[in-house]
Design an enzyme around this catalytic site. Structure first.
Site, PDB file in Angstrom:
ATOM      1  N   SER A  54       2.231  -2.926  -7.312  1.00  0.00           N
ATOM      2  CA  SER A  54       2.262  -4.276  -7.805  1.00  0.00           C
ATOM      3  C   SER A  54       0.928  -4.748  -8.142  1.00  0.00           C
ATOM      4  O   SER A  54       0.633  -5.832  -8.785  1.00  0.00           O
ATOM      5  CB  SER A  54       2.982  -5.042  -6.715  1.00  0.00           C
ATOM      6  OG  SER A  54       4.283  -4.776  -6.556  1.00  0.00           O
ATOM      7  N   GLY A 251       7.094  -4.567  -8.628  1.00  0.00           N
ATOM      8  CA  GLY A 251       6.152  -4.140  -9.788  1.00  0.00           C
ATOM      9  C   GLY A 251       5.364  -5.343 -10.221  1.00  0.00           C
ATOM     10  O   GLY A 251       5.381  -6.268  -9.829  1.00  0.00           O
ATOM     11  N   GLY A 253       3.108  -7.405 -13.169  1.00  0.00           N
ATOM     12  CA  GLY A 253       3.124  -8.118 -14.592  1.00  0.00           C
ATOM     13  C   GLY A 253       3.897  -9.290 -14.531  1.00  0.00           C
ATOM     14  O   GLY A 253       4.286  -9.751 -13.285  1.00  0.00           O
ATOM     15  N   CYS A 279      11.022  -8.594  -4.507  1.00  0.00           N
ATOM     16  CA  CYS A 279       9.860  -8.886  -5.603  1.00  0.00           C
ATOM     17  C   CYS A 279       9.978  -9.104  -6.760  1.00  0.00           C
ATOM     18  O   CYS A 279      10.625 -10.162  -7.349  1.00  0.00           O
ATOM     19  CB  CYS A 279       8.663  -7.833  -5.085  1.00  0.00           C
ATOM     20  SG  CYS A 279       7.083  -8.673  -5.363  1.00  0.00           S
ATOM     21  N   PHE A 280       9.430  -8.259  -7.686  1.00  0.00           N
ATOM     22  CA  PHE A 280       9.785  -8.104  -9.116  1.00  0.00           C
ATOM     23  C   PHE A 280      11.246  -8.294  -9.538  1.00  0.00           C
ATOM     24  O   PHE A 280      11.722  -9.023 -10.335  1.00  0.00           O
ATOM     25  CB  PHE A 280       9.105  -6.963  -9.760  1.00  0.00           C
ATOM     26  CG  PHE A 280       8.703  -7.461 -11.247  1.00  0.00           C
ATOM     27  CD1 PHE A 280       8.199  -8.224 -11.613  1.00  0.00           C
ATOM     28  CD2 PHE A 280       9.095  -6.333 -12.428  1.00  0.00           C
ATOM     29  CE1 PHE A 280       7.684  -8.506 -13.066  1.00  0.00           C
ATOM     30  CE2 PHE A 280       8.834  -6.303 -13.617  1.00  0.00           C
ATOM     31  CZ  PHE A 280       8.201  -7.362 -14.078  1.00  0.00           C
ATOM     32  N   GLN A 283      12.358 -11.750  -9.378  1.00  0.00           N
ATOM     33  CA  GLN A 283      12.114 -12.460 -10.764  1.00  0.00           C
ATOM     34  C   GLN A 283      13.167 -12.049 -11.884  1.00  0.00           C
ATOM     35  O   GLN A 283      13.512 -12.817 -12.700  1.00  0.00           O
ATOM     36  CB  GLN A 283      10.795 -12.277 -11.137  1.00  0.00           C
ATOM     37  CG  GLN A 283       9.861 -12.575 -10.031  1.00  0.00           C
ATOM     38  CD  GLN A 283       8.218 -12.265 -10.030  1.00  0.00           C
ATOM     39  OE1 GLN A 283       8.038 -11.765 -10.996  1.00  0.00           O
ATOM     40  NE2 GLN A 283       7.585 -12.346  -8.953  1.00  0.00           N
ATOM     41  N   ASN A 321       3.533 -10.177  -2.172  1.00  0.00           N
ATOM     42  CA  ASN A 321       2.490  -9.605  -3.233  1.00  0.00           C
ATOM     43  C   ASN A 321       3.251 -10.371  -4.379  1.00  0.00           C
ATOM     44  O   ASN A 321       3.944  -9.556  -5.133  1.00  0.00           O
ATOM     45  CB  ASN A 321       2.418  -8.407  -3.173  1.00  0.00           C
ATOM     46  CG  ASN A 321       1.226  -7.946  -4.333  1.00  0.00           C
ATOM     47  OD1 ASN A 321       0.793  -8.885  -5.067  1.00  0.00           O
ATOM     48  ND2 ASN A 321       1.198  -6.619  -4.524  1.00  0.00           N
ATOM     49  N   GLY A 323       2.737 -13.139  -7.726  1.00  0.00           N
ATOM     50  CA  GLY A 323       1.945 -14.446  -8.411  1.00  0.00           C
ATOM     51  C   GLY A 323       2.920 -15.217  -9.428  1.00  0.00           C
ATOM     52  O   GLY A 323       2.470 -16.259  -9.773  1.00  0.00           O
ATOM     53  N   PHE A 324       4.160 -14.770  -9.596  1.00  0.00           N
ATOM     54  CA  PHE A 324       5.309 -15.405 -10.355  1.00  0.00           C
ATOM     55  C   PHE A 324       6.414 -15.630  -9.503  1.00  0.00           C
ATOM     56  O   PHE A 324       6.521 -15.313  -8.414  1.00  0.00           O
ATOM     57  CB  PHE A 324       5.569 -14.646 -11.510  1.00  0.00           C
ATOM     58  CG  PHE A 324       4.328 -14.456 -12.498  1.00  0.00           C
ATOM     59  CD1 PHE A 324       4.529 -15.147 -13.741  1.00  0.00           C
ATOM     60  CD2 PHE A 324       3.554 -13.264 -12.304  1.00  0.00           C
ATOM     61  CE1 PHE A 324       3.387 -14.732 -14.573  1.00  0.00           C
ATOM     62  CE2 PHE A 324       2.692 -12.897 -13.362  1.00  0.00           C
ATOM     63  CZ  PHE A 324       2.717 -13.792 -14.531  1.00  0.00           C
ATOM     64  N   HIS A 375       8.880  -8.477   0.785  1.00  0.00           N
ATOM     65  CA  HIS A 375       9.025  -6.977   1.080  1.00  0.00           C
ATOM     66  C   HIS A 375       9.452  -6.810   2.303  1.00  0.00           C
ATOM     67  O   HIS A 375       8.641  -6.605   3.550  1.00  0.00           O
ATOM     68  CB  HIS A 375       7.554  -6.318   0.917  1.00  0.00           C
ATOM     69  CG  HIS A 375       7.168  -6.325  -0.375  1.00  0.00           C
ATOM     70  ND1 HIS A 375       7.343  -5.290  -1.392  1.00  0.00           N
ATOM     71  CD2 HIS A 375       6.105  -7.176  -1.010  1.00  0.00           C
ATOM     72  CE1 HIS A 375       6.541  -5.480  -2.723  1.00  0.00           C
ATOM     73  NE2 HIS A 375       5.926  -6.711  -2.349  1.00  0.00           N
ATOM     74  N   GLU A 377      10.871  -3.867   3.485  1.00  0.00           N
ATOM     75  CA  GLU A 377      10.267  -2.378   3.747  1.00  0.00           C
ATOM     76  C   GLU A 377       9.026  -2.684   4.520  1.00  0.00           C
ATOM     77  O   GLU A 377       8.560  -1.828   5.655  1.00  0.00           O
ATOM     78  CB  GLU A 377      10.051  -1.606   2.606  1.00  0.00           C
ATOM     79  CG  GLU A 377       8.867  -1.530   2.014  1.00  0.00           C
ATOM     80  CD  GLU A 377       8.538  -2.654   1.124  1.00  0.00           C
ATOM     81  OE1 GLU A 377       7.395  -3.210   0.648  1.00  0.00           O
ATOM     82  OE2 GLU A 377       9.665  -3.385   0.874  1.00  0.00           O
TER      83      GLU A 377
END
Length: 416
Positions: A54, A251, A253, A279-280, A283, A321, A323-324, A375, A377
């Site tokens: 990520s 992930g 981006g 996480c990703f 989103q 972790n 940023g979006f 996360h 995990e």
């Protein structure tokens, strides 16, 4: 001399896109690197941070002042390589102090070509990023700081930074995903037995511990590439009616640039296949449901982020972790997902960040699907959120008990 020792006395400069410059010494490889500069508040777990996909195309600042004390080993990796584009620390360890260490962090950074900088006032740097927001940056060291025997002008370095790619609009999952499918079989007390369930995990930058946590619970995990189609996913699921589901990993981006992944997830939701995303993946679930996503000022990164699980009324300390974030209403009763006239039914924000009330989880009330922004995990900890894997296994094996009900109200949260 090792590469790390050679670079230890080499001048280095960290240059932000607004022109702010920090001078220090090279740490790891020398040269030039660019990326979005972000800070991580974790006191431990730097090896897991470095190898988290990520962080692809990001320069990571460690807020803890002493980094590298426990060295590097081959057991704590979250992937097969270091993914950060650059590394910023204040005081690198002079020697390794762990019986598990196989070599030093400086040596590992140099060997993998990761350009870093030490002797930086990371507290002042972090305060600037908190006030101004994350931005692009560059690390320059050794010969890359000199031209014709003279120091390069700062204006020239700033221009290079400003010409580097933005994180907003970046579609990066394909750059970190596996290219071939592989399977992680159940472990521990479940080893050698028929799996409790089968999960197809779409690798958008998956961490090593994620399939391990599922395997510990008796789940067979089939990890497939980011480019997989719904036909590929269905082909990897068992055809005998045994419990099965789909997982979307963390992930890098911008989720708004991930059109393929959103369409794949909508196909999963249309088939009512049980889904869990982290996480990703959270989103992407938000976007699949029709909600927007937006870029946070400086994001959440570290292993000490407080989150309220509104289905248990408990506060968890969690690893983040991102940023979006997802832009969804904090409605106690759930709102109708806006995509395609509400065809996915009602959705509730199940988890809320207590520092800034950012959406940290979504639960579908009319579909077997949920996600969290952080996360569970959590290698190297904390483990407060590990129960979410049990929640996923429960969804797979006992779908009639879905969804969990909220046990706390937003009005109560606001009063606290």
């Amino acid at each position: 001399m090792t590469p790390a020792a050679t670079s230890a006395a080499t001048p280095a400069a960290l240059v932000l896109e607004d022109g702010t410059t920090y001078r220090g010494r090279a740490y790891g490889a020398t040269g030039t690197t660019f990326g979005e500069i972000v800070f991580s508040t974790g006191m431990t777990g730097y090896q897991e941070t470095l190898t988290d996909p990520s962080y692809h195309r990001q320069i990571v600042v460690m807020t803890a002042p002493h980094i590298g004390n426990t060295g590097v080993n081959d057991e704590d990796l979250e992937s097969g390589q270091i993914w950060v584009s650059g590394y910023v620390v204040r005081d690198p360890a002079r020697r390794v102090s762990s019986w598990r260490a196989q070599h030093s962090l400086g040596e590992e950074l140099a060997e993998q070509g990761i350009v870093g900088i030490s002797d930086v006032d990371t507290r002042a740097l972090t305060r600037r990023l908190r006030e101004e927001g994350v931005m692009r940056a560059g690390i320059f060291s050794g010969d890359d700081l000199v031209r014709g025997g003279y120091p390069r002008p700062v204006e020239e370095l700033v221009a290079q930074v400003q010409a580097s790619p933005q994180m907003a609009g970046a579609d990066l999952a394909s750059e970190v995903s596996t290219t071939e499918a592989y399977t992680v079989e159940p472990t521990g007390e479940f080893e050698g037995k028929a799996p409790v369930a089968t999960v197809v995990a779409v690798d958008l930058g998956i961490k090593t511990m994620t399939p391990v946590r599922l395997a510990e619970r008796g789940v067979r995990v089939v990890v497939v590439p980011q480019s997989s189609t719904v036909a590929d996913v269905e082909a990897a699921l068992p055809s005998d009616g045994t419990p099965a589901g789909v997982f979307f990993s963390n992930g890098p981006g911008d989720p708004s640039a991930s059109g393929h992944e959103v369409e794949l997830l909508r196909a999963v939701l249309d088939r009512k296949i049980p889904f869990f995303g982290i996480c990703f993946g959270n989103q992407l679930l938000g976007r699949a449901l029709g909600y927007g996503t937006y870029k946070l000022g400086y994001g959440h990164r570290g292993i000490n982020q407080p989150v309220l699980d509104r289905t248990t009324a408990k506060v968890e300390v969690t690893a983040h972790n991102h940023g979006f974030a997802v832009d969804a209403p904090l409605d106690d009763e759930g709102s109708t997902a806006p995509h395609d006239g509400g065809r996915y039914g009602r959705v509730v924000v199940s988890h809320i960040g207590l520092n800034d009330r950012v959406v940290e989880g979504l639960t579908c009330l009319d579909l077997p699907a949920f996600s969290v922004q952080y996360h569970p995990e959590a290698a190297a900890g904390p483990h407060d959120a590990a129960y979410l894997f049990d929640r996923f296994v429960g969804l797979l094996t006992n779908p009639a008990a879905w969804p969990p009900a909220l046990k706390t109200a937003t009005t109560t949260e606001e009063n606290h």
